[in-house]
Every structure is written in structure tokens, then in C-alpha cells.
Design a protein around this motif. Structure first.
Motif, PDB file in Angstrom:
ATOM      1  N   ALA A  75     -35.390  13.899 -50.860  1.00 24.87           N
ATOM      2  CA  ALA A  75     -35.159  13.327 -52.500  1.00 24.87           C
ATOM      3  C   ALA A  75     -34.748  14.280 -53.419  1.00 24.87           C
ATOM      4  O   ALA A  75     -34.476  14.183 -54.614  1.00 24.87           O
ATOM      5  CB  ALA A  75     -36.386  12.597 -52.887  1.00 24.87           C
ATOM      6  N   SER A  76     -35.099  15.581 -52.959  1.00 24.52           N
ATOM      7  CA  SER A  76     -34.844  16.759 -54.132  1.00 24.52           C
ATOM      8  C   SER A  76     -33.390  16.778 -54.675  1.00 24.52           C
ATOM      9  O   SER A  76     -33.258  16.904 -55.967  1.00 24.52           O
ATOM     10  CB  SER A  76     -34.946  18.013 -53.430  1.00 24.52           C
ATOM     11  N   PRO A  77     -32.268  16.203 -54.149  1.00 28.52           N
ATOM     12  CA  PRO A  77     -30.795  16.514 -54.566  1.00 28.52           C
ATOM     13  C   PRO A  77     -30.570  15.076 -55.382  1.00 28.52           C
ATOM     14  O   PRO A  77     -29.499  14.981 -55.911  1.00 28.52           O
ATOM     15  CB  PRO A  77     -29.962  16.425 -53.370  1.00 28.52           C
ATOM     16  N   TRP A  78     -31.565  14.094 -55.620  1.00 31.45           N
ATOM     17  CA  TRP A  78     -30.972  12.894 -56.307  1.00 31.45           C
ATOM     18  C   TRP A  78     -31.192  12.939 -57.586  1.00 31.45           C
ATOM     19  O   TRP A  78     -31.247  11.754 -58.291  1.00 31.45           O
ATOM     20  CB  TRP A  78     -31.983  11.432 -55.813  1.00 31.45           C
ATOM     21  N   HIS A  79     -31.431  13.877 -58.211  1.00 26.47           N
ATOM     22  CA  HIS A  79     -31.877  14.109 -59.519  1.00 26.47           C
ATOM     23  C   HIS A  79     -30.367  14.640 -60.415  1.00 26.47           C
ATOM     24  O   HIS A  79     -30.690  14.555 -61.716  1.00 26.47           O
ATOM     25  CB  HIS A  79     -32.929  15.111 -59.989  1.00 26.47           C
ATOM     26  N   TYR A  80     -29.466  14.819 -59.778  1.00 26.33           N
ATOM     27  CA  TYR A  80     -28.614  15.411 -60.505  1.00 26.33           C
ATOM     28  C   TYR A  80     -27.070  15.183 -59.788  1.00 26.33           C
ATOM     29  O   TYR A  80     -27.213  14.761 -58.576  1.00 26.33           O
ATOM     30  CB  TYR A  80     -28.472  16.904 -60.679  1.00 26.33           C
ATOM     31  N   VAL A  81     -25.950  15.276 -60.352  1.00 24.99           N
ATOM     32  CA  VAL A  81     -24.647  15.516 -59.787  1.00 24.99           C
ATOM     33  C   VAL A  81     -23.877  16.830 -59.993  1.00 24.99           C
ATOM     34  O   VAL A  81     -24.193  17.337 -61.114  1.00 24.99           O
ATOM     35  CB  VAL A  81     -23.719  14.342 -60.129  1.00 24.99           C
ATOM     36  N   THR A  82     -23.177  17.398 -59.247  1.00 25.89           N
ATOM     37  CA  THR A  82     -22.234  18.511 -59.418  1.00 25.89           C
ATOM     38  C   THR A  82     -20.727  17.650 -59.433  1.00 25.89           C
ATOM     39  O   THR A  82     -20.387  17.370 -58.544  1.00 25.89           O
ATOM     40  CB  THR A  82     -22.597  19.332 -58.405  1.00 25.89           C
ATOM     41  N   ASP A  86     -13.421  16.983 -64.330  1.00 23.86           N
ATOM     42  CA  ASP A  86     -13.775  16.418 -65.349  1.00 23.86           C
ATOM     43  C   ASP A  86     -14.437  14.847 -65.301  1.00 23.86           C
ATOM     44  O   ASP A  86     -14.778  14.069 -66.123  1.00 23.86           O
ATOM     45  CB  ASP A  86     -12.822  16.169 -66.617  1.00 23.86           C
ATOM     46  N   GLU A  87     -14.258  14.531 -63.905  1.00 20.89           N
ATOM     47  CA  GLU A  87     -14.334  13.233 -63.561  1.00 20.89           C
ATOM     48  C   GLU A  87     -15.223  13.143 -62.083  1.00 20.89           C
ATOM     49  O   GLU A  87     -14.782  13.875 -61.159  1.00 20.89           O
ATOM     50  CB  GLU A  87     -13.009  12.482 -63.222  1.00 20.89           C
ATOM     51  N   TYR A  88     -16.127  12.278 -61.965  1.00 21.59           N
ATOM     52  CA  TYR A  88     -17.018  12.505 -60.785  1.00 21.59           C
ATOM     53  C   TYR A  88     -16.147  11.880 -59.637  1.00 21.59           C
ATOM     54  O   TYR A  88     -15.632  10.548 -59.762  1.00 21.59           O
ATOM     55  CB  TYR A  88     -18.308  11.831 -60.877  1.00 21.59           C
ATOM     56  N   LYS A  89     -15.945  12.362 -58.626  1.00 20.14           N
ATOM     57  CA  LYS A  89     -15.430  11.785 -57.207  1.00 20.14           C
ATOM     58  C   LYS A  89     -16.350  11.674 -56.327  1.00 20.14           C
ATOM     59  O   LYS A  89     -17.479  12.512 -56.127  1.00 20.14           O
ATOM     60  CB  LYS A  89     -14.270  12.648 -56.758  1.00 20.14           C
ATOM     61  N   ALA A  90     -16.161  10.652 -55.238  1.00 22.30           N
ATOM     62  CA  ALA A  90     -17.150  10.696 -54.124  1.00 22.30           C
ATOM     63  C   ALA A  90     -17.252  12.016 -53.280  1.00 22.30           C
ATOM     64  O   ALA A  90     -18.467  12.312 -52.662  1.00 22.30           O
ATOM     65  CB  ALA A  90     -16.801   9.375 -53.315  1.00 22.30           C
ATOM     66  N   SER A  91     -16.022  12.552 -53.399  1.00 26.68           N
ATOM     67  CA  SER A  91     -16.172  13.745 -52.572  1.00 26.68           C
ATOM     68  C   SER A  91     -16.785  14.912 -53.131  1.00 26.68           C
ATOM     69  O   SER A  91     -17.212  15.888 -52.587  1.00 26.68           O
ATOM     70  CB  SER A  91     -14.372  14.293 -52.399  1.00 26.68           C
ATOM     71  N   ASP A  92     -17.222  14.715 -54.453  1.00 26.54           N
ATOM     72  CA  ASP A  92     -18.056  15.776 -54.818  1.00 26.54           C
ATOM     73  C   ASP A  92     -19.498  15.788 -54.414  1.00 26.54           C
ATOM     74  O   ASP A  92     -20.571  16.739 -54.484  1.00 26.54           O
ATOM     75  CB  ASP A  92     -18.084  15.518 -56.519  1.00 26.54           C
ATOM     76  N   ALA A  93     -20.009  14.518 -53.702  1.00 27.12           N
ATOM     77  CA  ALA A  93     -21.112  14.527 -53.286  1.00 27.12           C
ATOM     78  C   ALA A  93     -21.598  15.308 -52.044  1.00 27.12           C
ATOM     79  O   ALA A  93     -20.742  15.258 -51.168  1.00 27.12           O
ATOM     80  CB  ALA A  93     -21.787  13.160 -52.921  1.00 27.12           C
ATOM     81  N   PRO A  94     -22.460  16.096 -51.926  1.00 28.48           N
ATOM     82  CA  PRO A  94     -22.753  16.825 -50.798  1.00 28.48           C
ATOM     83  C   PRO A  94     -23.431  15.810 -49.597  1.00 28.48           C
ATOM     84  O   PRO A  94     -23.595  14.762 -49.950  1.00 28.48           O
ATOM     85  CB  PRO A  94     -23.880  17.976 -51.156  1.00 28.48           C
ATOM     86  N   ALA A  95     -23.440  16.469 -48.439  1.00 29.11           N
ATOM     87  CA  ALA A  95     -23.873  15.670 -47.352  1.00 29.11           C
ATOM     88  C   ALA A  95     -25.299  15.081 -47.637  1.00 29.11           C
ATOM     89  O   ALA A  95     -25.742  14.111 -47.007  1.00 29.11           O
ATOM     90  CB  ALA A  95     -23.963  16.578 -46.021  1.00 29.11           C
ATOM     91  N   GLU A  96     -26.355  16.049 -48.257  1.00 31.20           N
ATOM     92  CA  GLU A  96     -27.683  15.545 -48.483  1.00 31.20           C
ATOM     93  C   GLU A  96     -27.577  14.239 -49.539  1.00 31.20           C
ATOM     94  O   GLU A  96     -28.744  13.935 -49.933  1.00 31.20           O
ATOM     95  CB  GLU A  96     -28.389  16.559 -48.904  1.00 31.20           C
ATOM     96  N   ASP A  98     -26.676  12.790 -53.793  1.00 28.66           N
ATOM     97  CA  ASP A  98     -26.759  13.167 -55.093  1.00 28.66           C
ATOM     98  C   ASP A  98     -27.229  11.973 -55.971  1.00 28.66           C
ATOM     99  O   ASP A  98     -27.553  11.236 -55.716  1.00 28.66           O
ATOM    100  CB  ASP A  98     -25.466  13.929 -55.664  1.00 28.66           C
ATOM    101  N   ALA A  99     -27.418  12.336 -57.269  1.00 24.25           N
ATOM    102  CA  ALA A  99     -27.920  11.001 -57.874  1.00 24.25           C
ATOM    103  C   ALA A  99     -26.909   9.830 -57.919  1.00 24.25           C
ATOM    104  O   ALA A  99     -27.566   8.651 -57.805  1.00 24.25           O
ATOM    105  CB  ALA A  99     -28.129  11.487 -59.405  1.00 24.25           C
ATOM    106  N   MET A 100     -25.844  10.044 -57.932  1.00 23.47           N
ATOM    107  CA  MET A 100     -24.927   8.942 -57.855  1.00 23.47           C
ATOM    108  C   MET A 100     -24.941   8.140 -56.209  1.00 23.47           C
ATOM    109  O   MET A 100     -25.216   6.999 -56.378  1.00 23.47           O
ATOM    110  CB  MET A 100     -23.304   9.192 -57.665  1.00 23.47           C
TER     111      MET A 100
END
Length: 266
Positions: A75-82, A86-96, A98-100
Motif C-alpha cells: 500500500a505504500s506507493p498508493w499515496h502519490y503519483v510521479t 505535464d500530463e499523467y500517463k498510464a506509463s508513468d505508473a510503476p510496476a507496484e 501508484d495513487a491512480m
């Protein structure tokens, strides 16, 4: 003394991100409570009983001290996004994740009539928390300074980091309880604000936070009254928007979802 200051700074930099302190999260939850539809309110009540959204909003942070692997790792990575641009992309999410990715997962759980009651409670508490998180600009980081945790500053002379200033410093500096702060902010939310902020797309929330995040890095690390004055209205608006949008999101989730009692019978 120099060693003590350096140690304090290193501890501050190492502090994990929490996104709004308890007061900030409770404010967004309390504002959300005031803007729930009747259907959403009934579903929340069936899931949480006497626990209101202000209380539910801090629960995922409260559980971070639980030694269970779920809380310490999953659950640790679910509090933020990297966000690398300038725009969130699904590819920004790490394997573990993220919040999105967590928001999408918990939304599906909350709308699933077959989901167990405890899973729905977990999902509801996380949804309230995550939406608040995404309205804190340093929880939509660029990936180069751990969301401001690696930016050392002083806050009214005390060593800390920029993330902590936005999580709690700017809010606690007002010396208000969460209920007092909520009352102040709620009185300033006009009907046209609720209509304008009725945005359920998290990509919009993230874009707003990124735009604000780019303006909050100080040139002088010694922060006090000037910095508080410059950013007070921005903090207040993010709290208000976060609260209104928690309600808007839950109103939408429960519009087409099966009543929570269907899960309670299982």
C-alpha cells in the motif's frame, strides 16, 4: 550543535510522504460529507456506520504503522503519483502501482456488488484519502526530489523539508482545529464553486496540482510569514476543491453501484 542540526535535517528528508497532515485530510473529508448526495450518504453510512468521512480520510495514513506486509510494502506507493511531463500517463505508473492505479482498483471494488463488506470499507477509506492526496501539489511530483522531501528548508526557524511544509506546516500555522478550519472554508464555498469543481476526472486534479507545484519551490530556504502569506489561499483552495471532489466522485460511484447491503449479506 552542527551535528544535531544535520541529523535533524537528514531525518526530515527521510520522512515518508503523507499528503496533507491529519488536519488537512480531515478538512477534505468533512467538506465532502457536506456535499454528498442522499444516495451516497446512505451507502457511506451502511459501510462505515458512525464513522464519518473526516475520520475515514486519515485511516490509510494511520495504518502505516501496521507491521503487516500489505501496509509496509503493497500500500505504500498508493499515496502519490510521479508525472514525468505535464500530463499523467498510464506509463508513468510503476510496476507496484501508484495513487491512480489504486484509485481505479478501489473504485471497481466499491461498485462491485459481489465484493465483501470489508473490501468495500477499505476501498471507501482509500478513495477518500487518495483524492485528498492528489490535491496536495507535492504528491504529484516530477520524480527528482521525492515530492519535495529532499528539499531542505526551515519553517519558522525549524529544520524540515518542503513536503512537510505543504503537508502540515502551512495548515497548522493557522492554529485552527480541523472543525474550525472546515467551517471557515465551507462558508466561502459558493454554489457556483461546487458546480465548477464538480470534476470527477483525476487527470484534471493532477494537472492542477502540477501547475501549482511548479510555483511553490522557494528561492530562499528560510520559510516563514512571507511564504505562508504567498501560499495560504492556494492551500485553502486545494482543500476546498479536494473536499468537493471527494463528494462528487462518491456521488458518481454510488449512482450506478449496488447498495452496500448486498455485500453485507455475504
Amino acid at each position: 550543535m552542527r551535528k544535531l542540526i544535520l541529523l535533524t535535517l537528514s531525518l526530515a528528508v527521510a520522512t515518508p510522504a503523507h499528503a496533507w497532515g491529519p488536519i488537512g485530510h480531515r478538512i477534505t473529508g468533512a467538506i465532502a460529507d457536506e456535499n454528498l448526495s442522499g444516495l451516497a450518504r446512505a451507502n457511506v453510512r451502511m459501510l462505515l456506520g458512525t464513522e464519518d468521512l473526516a475520520e475515514a480520510a486519515t485511516w490509510p495514513d494511520d495504518m502505516k504503522s501496521n507491521p503487516d506486509t500489505f501496509w509496509q510494502k503493497q500500500a505504500s506507493p498508493w499515496h502519490y503519483v510521479t508525472v514525468k511531463g505535464d500530463e499523467y500517463k498510464a506509463s508513468d505508473a510503476p510496476a507496484e502501482g501508484d495513487a491512480m492505479t489504486a484509485l481505479a482498483r478501489f473504485t471497481a471494488t466499491l461498485r462491485d456488488p459481489r465484493a465483501p463488506l470489508e473490501d468495500k470499507r477499505l476501498a471507501l477509506r482509500f478513495i477518500v484519502h487518495i483524492i485528498g492526496d492528489l490535491h496536495q501539489p507535492l504528491h504529484d511530483g516530477a520524480g527528482n526530489d521525492r515530492g519535495g522531501n529532499a528539499v531542505s528548508v526551515t519553517w519558522f526557524g525549524k529544520p524540515t523539508n518542503l513536503h512537510s511544509v505543504w503537508d502540515s506546516g502551512l495548515i497548522e500555522q493557522r492554529s485552527l482545529s480541523y472543525s474550525e478550519y472546515t467551517a471557515w472554508l465551507s462558508r466561502s464555498i459558493k454554489p457556483e464553486d461546487v458546480i465548477a469543481w464538480n470534476e470527477r476526472d483525476p487527470a484534471v486534479w493532477i494537472r492542477e496540482s502540477i501547475a501549482l507545484r511548479k510555483t511553490i519551490y522557494p528561492t530562499d530556504p528560510a520559510l516563514s510569514w512571507d511564504y505562508a502569506y504567498q501560499h495560504r489561499a492556494e492551500v485553502d483552495e486545494r482543500l476546498k476543491r479536494g473536499g468537493v471532489r471527494i463528494a462528487a466522485y462518491l456521488n458518481w460511484v454510488f449512482e450506478a453501484a449496488q447498495p452496500a447491503t448486498s455485500a453485507a449479506k455475504r
